[in-house]
Design a protein around this motif. Sequence first.
Motif, PDB file in Angstrom:
ATOM      1  N   UNK A 231       0.824  -1.218   0.000  1.00  0.00           N
ATOM      2  CA  UNK A 231       0.000   0.000   0.000  1.00  0.00           C
ATOM      3  C   UNK A 231       0.859   1.270   0.000  1.00  0.00           C
TER       4      UNK A 231
ATOM      5  N   UNK B 107      -0.466  -8.394  -5.888  1.00  0.00           N
ATOM      6  CA  UNK B 107      -1.233  -7.167  -5.676  1.00  0.00           C
ATOM      7  C   UNK B 107      -1.847  -6.713  -7.001  1.00  0.00           C
ATOM      8  N   UNK B 108      -3.173  -6.907  -7.153  1.00  0.00           N
ATOM      9  CA  UNK B 108      -3.786  -6.615  -8.463  1.00  0.00           C
ATOM     10  C   UNK B 108      -3.784  -5.127  -8.800  1.00  0.00           C
ATOM     11  N   UNK B 109      -3.940  -4.297  -7.785  1.00  0.00           N
ATOM     12  CA  UNK B 109      -4.009  -2.861  -8.026  1.00  0.00           C
ATOM     13  C   UNK B 109      -2.670  -2.316  -8.510  1.00  0.00           C
TER      14      UNK B 109
ATOM     15  N   UNK C 166      -2.129  -3.319 -12.092  1.00  0.00           N
ATOM     16  CA  UNK C 166      -3.019  -2.543 -12.958  1.00  0.00           C
ATOM     17  C   UNK C 166      -2.484  -1.130 -13.150  1.00  0.00           C
ATOM     18  N   UNK C 167      -2.086  -0.510 -12.042  1.00  0.00           N
ATOM     19  CA  UNK C 167      -1.613   0.877 -12.074  1.00  0.00           C
ATOM     20  C   UNK C 167      -0.391   1.020 -12.974  1.00  0.00           C
TER      21      UNK C 167
ATOM     22  N   UNK D  90      -1.221   0.420 -16.645  1.00  0.00           N
ATOM     23  CA  UNK D  90      -1.926   1.569 -17.228  1.00  0.00           C
ATOM     24  C   UNK D  90      -0.986   2.743 -17.470  1.00  0.00           C
TER      25      UNK D  90
ATOM     26  N   UNK E 262      -8.589   2.420 -11.460  1.00  0.00           N
ATOM     27  CA  UNK E 262      -8.684   0.986 -11.176  1.00  0.00           C
ATOM     28  C   UNK E 262     -10.129   0.594 -10.840  1.00  0.00           C
TER      29      UNK E 262
ATOM     30  N   UNK F 198      -6.472   2.306   2.879  1.00  0.00           N
ATOM     31  CA  UNK F 198      -5.232   1.632   3.288  1.00  0.00           C
ATOM     32  C   UNK F 198      -5.215   1.449   4.800  1.00  0.00           C
TER      33      UNK F 198
END
Lengths: 204, 126
Positions: free
Chosen positions: A155, A186-188, A191-192, A195, B16, B83
Amino acid sequence: MGLVRKQAPEPEAPQVLDTDELVRRLDDPDPELRREAALELTGIPAAVPELLARVGLETEPRVRDAVLTTLAAHDSEAVAAGLAVHLASDEAGLRTAVAEALATMPGSVPALLPSLLAAPDHDVRVMTAMVLADLPHPEAKSWLVRMIAEDPHPNVVTAAIDALLPAASAEHRPVLEAAVLRFPDDPFLAFTVRAALPRLTGTA
Amino acid sequence: MTRVLVVDDAATVRLYHTSLLREAGFEVAEAANGLEAVEAAMTTPFDLFVVDVNMPKMNGYACVETLRSETVGTAAPVLMISTEDRPGDADRAYQAGANLYLVKPVAAERLVRVATMLTTGKDPAA
């Protein structure tokens, strides 16, 4: 006979309060008086400890913002250290307001960064990335890159990536790709970075 | 079509969540802070709010409290995603009026499943 103009009344001189009175007003029941006092204490170093003491106590957001604005204008290490402790606050409004204030203090925040980047609470490190996102300092990007490359918490890394992206360029591609490899689950994060990469390499 | 407002100051997080929800058939709008979210909710009815906690101008808790107040008065479900995973963070979200509190990162399937459950009352995986 010519007209005689009436003399306009003399404007009243604004009331000038001394520092002690302004500090007393920081505890006034009227939030508007507290806010005005906080703003009028701008540029008075002797008031800094009193203002710092109010940051965690003030419940009225507009007064707290005035206190933070006055403190941030000092941009001293004592103020930065006094504010940074609130990045760990349980109160979201306080910690985000403090992060915004610290982001306007490029003179004193850099000295705090080693301890903030090593804070045991990963939420403090996330808030540090928020500070760096807006800090007008030539090294801000380097610190964010260091967070992306080294921080053990996903995070924190994603917060640092989000802070870096508006100013990122092709040179940052390796550190972003390495972050995805460090946190494959960690999928996010994946993705980030996916992108962002086309934009960094000019293929967006 | 089910209308969702994604509220987050991080552009990457908005992208996202928006991408995942659009792919799943939701109509999605975005807000960069709590204030923008409240303004949007006062002019447009939403079926679901997906709200971050740490945001400038108006944080997530204050945003949800305002959405639930007489000012906006929405009863639409609110999913808070943050978070922050300290003891008490979820309680604070529920006190503010959230229906569910999740800690980032949220897997794609989970986000879509939860959004569907909150807006239809049905579990798509069942």
